[in-house]
Motif scaffolding. Structure first.
Motif, PDB file in Angstrom:
ATOM      1  N   PRO A 206       0.801  -1.233   0.000  1.00 22.87           N
ATOM      2  CA  PRO A 206       0.000   0.000   0.000  1.00 22.87           C
ATOM      3  C   PRO A 206       0.828   1.274   0.000  1.00 22.87           C
ATOM      4  N   ILE A 207       2.136   1.161   0.204  1.00 23.16           N
ATOM      5  CA  ILE A 207       2.986   2.352   0.235  1.00 23.16           C
ATOM      6  C   ILE A 207       3.701   2.562  -1.094  1.00 23.16           C
ATOM      7  N   TYR A 208       4.301   1.495  -1.625  1.00 25.60           N
ATOM      8  CA  TYR A 208       5.206   1.649  -2.761  1.00 25.60           C
ATOM      9  C   TYR A 208       4.660   1.142  -4.092  1.00 25.60           C
ATOM     10  N   LEU A 209       3.483   0.506  -4.084  1.00 28.54           N
ATOM     11  CA  LEU A 209       2.974  -0.055  -5.331  1.00 28.54           C
ATOM     12  C   LEU A 209       1.588   0.463  -5.674  1.00 28.54           C
ATOM     13  N   THR A 210       1.221   1.609  -5.174  1.00 33.77           N
ATOM     14  CA  THR A 210      -0.050   2.225  -5.528  1.00 33.77           C
ATOM     15  C   THR A 210       0.133   3.085  -6.778  1.00 33.77           C
ATOM     16  N   PRO A 211      -0.945   3.404  -7.482  1.00 35.38           N
ATOM     17  CA  PRO A 211      -0.801   4.287  -8.656  1.00 35.38           C
ATOM     18  C   PRO A 211      -0.162   5.625  -8.308  1.00 35.38           C
TER      19      PRO A 211
END
Length: 763
Positions: free
Chosen positions: A455-460
């Motif tokens: 949820p921190i580094y792989l969100t749009p």
């Protein structure tokens, strides 16, 4: 693709004899398995819309590293981006800080800022200093991919990378890269035949050298593997299981006897030395036909259960009808393998009867196996080291990828088929390597197995244009540099896909034990005593035995039989009293042995039995709100302690009191009686018993019902519910419902919010 794959299938002479019969991949000079023609991450396909643009990094990174980037001849630092899982920053030409995600060594990628084409790559770790990203790091990065180290994490990844760094093959490959960089900054993006040859040589040297043991057959200590974590209420007294009487058990899928304290139980389980998902199906002949008695039970292939180092299933407990001495069962160990190996059994009648159920389960397992590999490859390319994730996380990722569209969705569906798994990965990774939008959509599924980092580094919002292009460039390497062919030799996950047998069949019998306690499982209230009998099967009336009893587990226990008292006693009576004390808790295990004198007046053991007795008393519940039938809202107190845990009630019949608390304050209690429940757990919800509720008046003048319901949920036994008959969308006053249970319990102690305690108060 098909012609290349056929050639690979035929060339397996280099595999060790022990696995030569299994299908795998060869290291040959085909065009890559994971893509069509050449081209780097930014030089093919189209550029879609990403969540953000520019070169700023993400926030909340877990650490940083100091690196110095060495670029190919003639390339200015301003022309390059340094990309990690934490963000993308411009190269400076000197030592600079880069954001690093997690504690494992992770990929750092250097791309051309304007085109996204791959320049170099390496590995960095949070806290690292004075790391030079040069041709040596580029060589290690390529070897990291080709040796399948995407599947390793933490200290294990560092250990293996250090073994790679110690090989002279790294220096040889690095020299080739440095030489090519003199004239071609895109040497990794568009590799020459000389570079391809050097990489293949390095992979073979290291993969068949210092890392060879990774893909060799695993050895298992069967004595340790057989041990269980405890007995279950479903155990039938005096019964134990015999496994594999028709065929010797075989690795890597092996049904074995389940034991407790080195004594056989009526259970068995399956262990696996393969990383490929597998499950255990138990079949029994009932009512004139073969039926699935238990399962499928999936092995713990992701290591979610930290209590054991074995990949195994939970035990399956068997039973014998009252008028029989034994009962036959059949065990099917089913894997997600893509192997085409067939045994003689798989062409027999029983297999044909069960084939539909087996095929359905194998399709599910194949999908988990292949999508696990896909997900971990993509995480690695994104510079986000994989953390611990569960089978539920993997299932959620698969469901999300089904909705991604295009080659991603079709690849997920195709992964269930027993065809060409690497062709499926080919299509999925090539689609990502060619397009920003496809990469972004796929990452929204893959992030579900990334733990807290997802949820921190792989969100749009966190995936800027530089990171998207760098991920594409790394995934393109599986094709353009020819790495993918090596995975069939050096990746544990990939080799196991082909050498794990599809199905292993074994006979299993449940038989009556020579000696066993009756009851062999029960519950106790601390400070009270319980009685059990050590019975010898087939004993004649008046036949004399000597009995030895010993406390194996438990504190504050005194054993009494005839005139003998202590923690380890000998008696001429099969009646044993087990006296507990106020300090006795959790689990008590008693070992009993029956002996008989032979003609030489020597005592000879007839057999050994084990009794397991667990504490009854109070259990804490968690409070949940659920939607009921007809729009009713329910407040449920759900037993949140698993059956395998100790120190919990096994639903012995008797009188119980439920005390309820809200926001840590006592709200009331109710007393009720539960008849004893005897039966094996089911995997589906089963309504066992409902107690009539009483009508109560809520604070706002409306009426509701307070009652108790008991369910068998498979891994839990009880739910107690307060019913509120209010329309959907209306919030009931649960306080009024709970306070109507007004049999007070004094001194409830310090309790958390929204909890309930259940106490057994007598027979």
């Amino acid at each position: 693709m098909g012609g290349c794959y056929s050639g690979l299938m035929a060339n397996r002479a280099s595999l060790p004899t022990a696995v030569a019969c299994f299908v795998s991949l060869a290291l040959v000079g085909c065009a890559g398995l994971f893509g069509g023609s050449g081209g780097g991450g930014g030089s093919t396909g189209t550029t879609g819309t990403t969540g953000t643009t520019g070169t700023t990094g993400t926030t909340g990174v877990s650490g940083s590293a100091l690196v110095k980037v060495v670029l190919p001849n003639g390339m200015a630092p301003a022309d390059a981006l340094v990309v990690t899982g934490g963000g993308a920053v411009a190269a400076t030409g000197g030592e600079q800080s880069v954001a690093v995600v997690g504690d494992s060594e992770s990929l750092v990628t250097i791309i051309e800022a304007s085109s996204g084409r791959l320049i170099s790559l390496g590995l960095v770790k949070s806290g690292g200093t004075s790391e030079t990203l040069d041709s040596t790091d580029a060589a290690i990065g390529l070897l990291h991919l080709g040796l399948g180290l995407f599947e390793e994490s933490g200290a294990r990844r560092t250990e293996l990378l250090n073994q790679v760094r110690g090989s002279s093959a790294v220096t040889t490959l690095a020299n080739v890269i440095a030489s090519e960089w003199q004239t071609n900054r895109f040497a990794l993006d568009q590799p020459s035949p000389g570079l391809l040859s050097a990489l293949q040589t390095a992979l073979s040297t290291i993969g068949n050298g210092v890392l060879r043991s990774r893909t060799e057959a695993k050895q298992v200590d069967l004595v340790q593997a057989a041990q269980g974590r405890g007995r279950d209420v479903g155990l039938q007294s005096g019964i134990y299981a015999k496994v594999g009487e028709n065929l010797p058990t075989q690795l890597p899928l092996m049904p074995i006897q389940h034991q407790l304290n080195n004594e056989a139980t009526n259970g068995y389980k399956m262990i696996s030395t393969s990383t490929t998902p597998a499950s255990l199906m138990t079949v029994r002949f009932l009512n004139g036909q073969y039926q699935v008695w238990d399962g499928p039970r999936t092995v713990d292939f992701l290591g979610e259960d930290g209590s054991t180092s074995f990949i195994q299933t939970d035990p399956v407990f068997l039973e014998v009808p009252a008028d029989q001495e034994d009962e036959p069962y059949q065990a099917f160990s089913v894997s997600g393998s893509f192997s085409t190996q067939l045994s003689g059994f798989e062409q027999g009648t029983l297999f044909q009867v069960m084939q539909s159920a087996i095929d359905q389960e194998r399709a599910r397992l194949r999908q988990m196996a292949l999508m696990r590999i896909f997900g971990e490859m993509v995480l690695d390319a994104a510079g986000v080291p994989q953390g611990q994730y569960t089978r539920e996380d993997l299932a959620a990722m698969i469901d999300s990828l089904k909705l991604a569209g295009g080659a991603i969705s079709s690849g997920v569906e195709a992964s269930t088929q027993n065809g060409n798994p690497l062709g499926v990965l080919d299509d999925m990774l090539a689609a990502m390597a060619a397009n920003d939008d496809v990469t972004l959509r796929a990452l929204q599924g893959v992030k579900l197995i990334a733990g807290e980092a997802g949820p921190i580094y792989l969100t749009p919002e966190s995936l800027n244009a530089g990171r998207i292009r760098a991920i594409r460039a790394v995934l393109a390497l599986y094709n353009t540099v020819g790495i993918s062919e090596a995975l069939g030799d050096y990746s544990v996950l990939v080799t196991d896909l082909f050498r794990t047998p599809p199905v292993v069949f074994n006979d299993v019998r449940a038989v009556r034990a020579d000696v066993d306690f009756d009851p062999a499982t029960d519950t106790f209230i601390p400070g009270e005593a319980l009685v059990t009998f050590l019975n010898v099967a087939g004993a004649e009336p008046g036949e004399e035995f000597v009995y030895r009893y010993k406390v194996e587990t438990g504190i504050g226990i005194t054993l009494n039989s005839a005139n003998s008292t202590g923690t380890e006693i000998e008696s001429n009576s099969n009646r044993l009293q087990i006296r507990t004390s106020g300090s006795t808790s959790d689990e008590v295990v008693i070992r009993g042995e029956a002996l008989k004198r032979n003609e030489q007046n020597q005592l000879v053991s007839v057999g050994i039995g084990v009794g397991v007795y667990r504490q009854t008393g109070e259990i804490q519940f968690r409070m949940v709100q659920t939607e009921g039938e007809n729009g009713y809202r329910h407040l449920a107190f759900q037993d949140d302690v698993m059956k395998e845990s100790t120190g919990r009630n096994r639903w012995k019949g008797g009188r119980y009191r439920l005390a309820t608390f809200r926001n840590g304050l006592f709200w009331g209690s109710t007393n009720f009686t539960i008849p004893e429940f005897v039966g094996r757990p089911f995997s589906q919800n089963l309504w066992i018993l409902n107690f009539p509720g009483k009508q109560i008046k809520d604070n706002d003048g409306t009426f509701g019902t307070a009652g108790v319901g008991i369910y068998d949920l498979g891994d839990r036994f009880l739910i107690l519910r307060a019913y509120s008959d209010v329309p959907e969308g209306v919030n009931p006053d649960y306080g009024a419902i709970l306070s109507s249970w007004n049999n007070l319990i004094t001194n409830p102690g310090s309790l958390g919010p929204h909890t309930a305690y259940l106490r057994r108060i007598g027979d």
